[in-house]
Write a protein that holds these residues in place. Structure first.
Motif, PDB file in Angstrom:
ATOM      1  N   GLN A 120       0.831  -1.199   0.000  1.00  8.88           N
ATOM      2  CA  GLN A 120       0.000   0.000   0.000  1.00  8.88           C
ATOM      3  C   GLN A 120       0.871   1.255   0.000  1.00  8.88           C
ATOM      4  OE1 GLN A 120      -2.400  -0.746   3.487  1.00  8.88           O
ATOM      5  NE2 GLN A 120      -4.066  -1.664   2.293  1.00  8.88           N
ATOM      6  N   ASP A 141       2.137   1.707  -3.467  1.00  9.97           N
ATOM      7  CA  ASP A 141       1.057   2.236  -4.307  1.00  9.97           C
ATOM      8  C   ASP A 141       0.838   3.721  -4.034  1.00  9.97           C
ATOM      9  OD1 ASP A 141       0.731  -0.240  -5.417  1.00  9.97           O
ATOM     10  OD2 ASP A 141      -0.991  -0.796  -4.171  1.00  9.97           O
ATOM     11  N   GLN A 142       0.885   4.084  -2.751  1.00  8.37           N
ATOM     12  CA  GLN A 142       0.677   5.486  -2.391  1.00  8.37           C
ATOM     13  C   GLN A 142       1.810   6.363  -2.914  1.00  8.37           C
ATOM     14  OE1 GLN A 142       0.269   5.302   1.866  1.00  8.37           O
ATOM     15  NE2 GLN A 142      -1.756   4.335   1.769  1.00  8.37           N
ATOM     16  N   GLU A 170       3.608   5.674  -5.559  1.00  5.94           N
ATOM     17  CA  GLU A 170       3.405   5.754  -7.006  1.00  5.94           C
ATOM     18  C   GLU A 170       2.344   6.800  -7.334  1.00  5.94           C
ATOM     19  OE1 GLU A 170       4.734   4.319  -9.649  1.00  5.94           O
ATOM     20  OE2 GLU A 170       6.204   3.137  -8.573  1.00  5.94           O
ATOM     21  N   ALA A 171       1.248   6.779  -6.573  1.00  4.96           N
ATOM     22  CA  ALA A 171       0.168   7.747  -6.797  1.00  4.96           C
ATOM     23  C   ALA A 171       0.660   9.164  -6.529  1.00  4.96           C
ATOM     24  CB  ALA A 171      -1.030   7.421  -5.906  1.00  4.96           C
ATOM     25  N   LEU A 172       1.458   9.308  -5.462  1.00  2.00           N
ATOM     26  CA  LEU A 172       1.999  10.625  -5.126  1.00  2.00           C
ATOM     27  C   LEU A 172       2.905  11.141  -6.232  1.00  2.00           C
ATOM     28  CD1 LEU A 172       2.478  12.949  -3.133  1.00  2.00           C
ATOM     29  CD2 LEU A 172       4.298  11.585  -2.091  1.00  2.00           C
ATOM     30  N   GLY A 209       2.975  10.178  -9.373  1.00  2.00           N
ATOM     31  CA  GLY A 209       2.173  10.460 -10.561  1.00  2.00           C
ATOM     32  C   GLY A 209       1.450  11.787 -10.457  1.00  2.00           C
ATOM     33  N   SER A 210       0.887  12.067  -9.278  1.00  3.61           N
ATOM     34  CA  SER A 210       0.190  13.334  -9.055  1.00  3.61           C
ATOM     35  C   SER A 210       1.166  14.498  -9.103  1.00  3.61           C
ATOM     36  CB  SER A 210      -0.520  13.305  -7.702  1.00  3.61           C
ATOM     37  OG  SER A 210      -1.502  12.301  -7.668  1.00  3.61           O
ATOM     38  N   GLN A 219       1.929  15.347 -12.662  1.00  6.93           N
ATOM     39  CA  GLN A 219       0.833  16.103 -13.257  1.00  6.93           C
ATOM     40  C   GLN A 219       0.750  17.513 -12.679  1.00  6.93           C
ATOM     41  OE1 GLN A 219      -2.864  13.883 -13.417  1.00  6.93           O
ATOM     42  NE2 GLN A 219      -1.768  11.955 -13.681  1.00  6.93           N
ATOM     43  N   GLU A 274       3.528  -1.919 -16.250  1.00  5.47           N
ATOM     44  CA  GLU A 274       4.544  -1.052 -15.648  1.00  5.47           C
ATOM     45  C   GLU A 274       5.198  -0.159 -16.709  1.00  5.47           C
ATOM     46  OE1 GLU A 274       4.293  -4.265 -15.173  1.00  5.47           O
ATOM     47  OE2 GLU A 274       3.718  -4.411 -13.058  1.00  5.47           O
ATOM     48  N   HIS A 326       2.936   2.697 -17.461  1.00  2.00           N
ATOM     49  CA  HIS A 326       2.992   3.667 -16.363  1.00  2.00           C
ATOM     50  C   HIS A 326       4.249   4.527 -16.477  1.00  2.00           C
ATOM     51  CE1 HIS A 326       2.718   5.451 -12.412  1.00  2.00           C
ATOM     52  NE2 HIS A 326       3.900   4.955 -12.093  1.00  2.00           N
TER      53      HIS A 326
END
Length: 506
Positions: A186, A189-190, A192-194, A196-197, A200, A247, A250
């Motif tokens: 987790q 994943d977090q 990766e999300a961070l 990615g955000s 952007q 991957e 991504h």
């Protein structure tokens, strides 16, 4: 020995399996095998502080919902708290909020817990719950990640028995191990999300910095991923062996969002230069004002008769319209036009505050003779320098292994296949396929963009004609461009992002 084998098997699965749902199901199945349980459920905790059914299995009832089955578990989530107090109407919520393992010999003969919900579920399914083992899944920081519940342990004859202390310890150890592994995944994943955000966010900041290119950093990733997917699906030709994993997609997406990150250092006056004479304001108005003074000088010059004045005033009017048009930078400025600018600068001296000066300053001439677009050579070098900044920024970042190609992908979108691009002058064989994909995406977006102040957007017909020539001149990768055209990637993007007036081909 059986327990050891279970731990080895689940340990291997936990370290290699990437799908969260598959992991949870493996944990549940392993726990059921360890305890010889007839049924089991594994729950995860959502952001509303509720226990969500992830996988539910019951051998006697031939039930296997959730997990890898894809069958939706149509059972409401169980709140951990009610009116800010622990929810004591379900064993799983009690175990979760108390942090204690609950081991019950017979659910119908227990006084310490409310098992009304379990009895109602039994009645509905024609089942009889006896032994129950409920364990909170806490990670290394003692944070709750889920709950594991097993129903009806059995002996060798199939008779329901209570969960022994040794089974409880084994399942508890398994659930603790699983909780730590799940937490780590987790966290990954977090992160990766961070990241990615964050990628952007940089693109958003750049777009906000320059209202004239406001959608560029959002549109290039769209085209990039559309073309990448089209190339991935090609089963014949030069790209038949090209494949991208989840991957890889991504990684390319992150690169696409970061491809212009160096523009954070590019001055706004260069990025937003809408005309050749624009600085803080468009200096064409000053030029026009000087020409008006020049016109007054002609009118009041006693050396000119009426015909000569009319002739000179007409020429001045023509030259004014020429300069106004030249200032827009919308077409190629050839040598004849350049020479005309020099002629105009010398031909209309004006006197302002007793100082005689050319109608065009040296800096105005320098900008007006720009051959393409609105940027002079110095400003073009500043704009191109954003790639040097991008390279410096991305190559300085400690990308993890699965994102190690981001700098190469992101920094190649201005390279050309013949080596005449920038910042590194790479040739086709020196670039990866994803980097070459981004080069096509960037060109297509630049040509069709409808938010550039110095040019109107190209139609699809005009854009494809220009890109055809770029392919012939060895600027774009021919194999990738053929996919772009033949699979009509351009049309898919156009219907989503371009004005209808630009879509003039199918």
């Amino acid at each position: 020995m059986e327990n050891i084998e279970h731990f080895i098997e689940i340990g291997i699965a936990l370290s290699t399996e990437k799908d969260h749902q598959v992991l949870l199901e493996k944990i549940l199945l392993s726990a059921m095998e360890l305890s010889h349980a007839d049924g089991g459920t594994i729950y995860s905790v959502n952001d509303k502080q509720q226990l969500v059914f992830d996988t539910l299995i019951n051998k006697s009832l031939n039930i296997h919902w959730g997990g890898t089955t894809g069958k939706t578990i149509d059972i409401p989530a169980i709140p951990l708290y009610e009116y800010q107090q622990p929810n004591e109407s379900a064993l799983v919520s009690i175990a979760a909020t108390s942090g204690k393992v609950i081991n019950i010999k017979d659910a119908y003969h227990v006084k310490d817990y409310d098992v009304t919900a379990a009895k109602e579920m039994d009645k509905k399914n024609g089942y009889r719950t006896r032994s129950v083992l409920t364990l909170p899944m806490n990670n290394h920081e003692n944070e709750l990640t889920g709950v594991l519940q097993l129903i009806n342990a059995t002996d060798e004859t199939g008779q329901v028995i209570e969960f022994s202390h040794s089974v409880e310890r084994s399942v508890h150890a398994l659930s603790s191990l699983a909780a730590v592994i799940i937490t780590n995944k987790q966290l990954i994943d977090q992160m990766e999300a961070l990241f990615g955000s964050f990628s952007q966010l940089i693109a958003y900041a750049i777009d906000k910095k320059s209202p004239y290119t406001g959608g560029h950093c959002r549109r290039v990733p769209e085209i990039t991923m559309l073309l990448a997917k089209a190339c991935h699906q090609i089963a014949q030709g030069p790209l038949a062996e090209f494949n991208l994993s989840e991957e890889d997609f991504h990684e390319l997406s992150v690169a696409a969002w970061l491809h212009d990150c160096g523009k954070v250092a590019t001055p706004e006056y260069v990025m937003d230069k809408a005309t050749k004479l624009e600085t803080v304001f468009d200096r064409i108005e000053l030029v026009i004002a000087r020409l008006e003074i020049a016109a007054l000088n002609i009118n009041h010059n006693p050396k000119y008769d009426t015909n000569e004045k009319a002739k000179r005033l007409k020429q001045l009017a023509d030259d004014r319209e020429f300069l106004i048009h030249a200032n827009k930078g919308g077409e190629f400025f050839d040598d004849d036009k350049i020479n005309r600018v020099y002629h105009i600068a010398k031909n209309y001296p004006v006197t302002i505050n007793s100082v005689t000066q050319p109608v065009l300053s040296d800096d105005e001439v320098y900008n007006l003779i720009t051959k393409r677009g609105t940027l002079n050579d110095k400003e073009r070098r500043i704009i191109n320098g954003h790639m040097d900044v991008t390279v410096d920024m991305l190559e300085a970042m400690p990308f993890p292994k699965h994102l190690k190609n981001v700098p190469e992908y992101a920094c190649g979108h201005h390279e050309k296949m013949d080596g005449t691009g920038y910042p590194k002058g790479l040739k086709r064989h020196q670039m990866s396929i994803p980097a070459r994909i981004m080069a096509i995406a960037d060109v297509f977006e630049a040509l069709t963009a409808n938010d550039r102040p110095y040019k109107p957007p190209k139609t699809l017909t005009e854009t494809i004609a220009i890109m055809d020539r770029m392919k012939e001149n060895d600027h774009l990768d021919p194999d990738l461009y053929d996919v772009f055209k033949n699979e009509k990637v351009y049309l898919t993007f156009a219907h989503q992002f371009l004005d209808k007036s630009q879509i003039d081909m199918s």
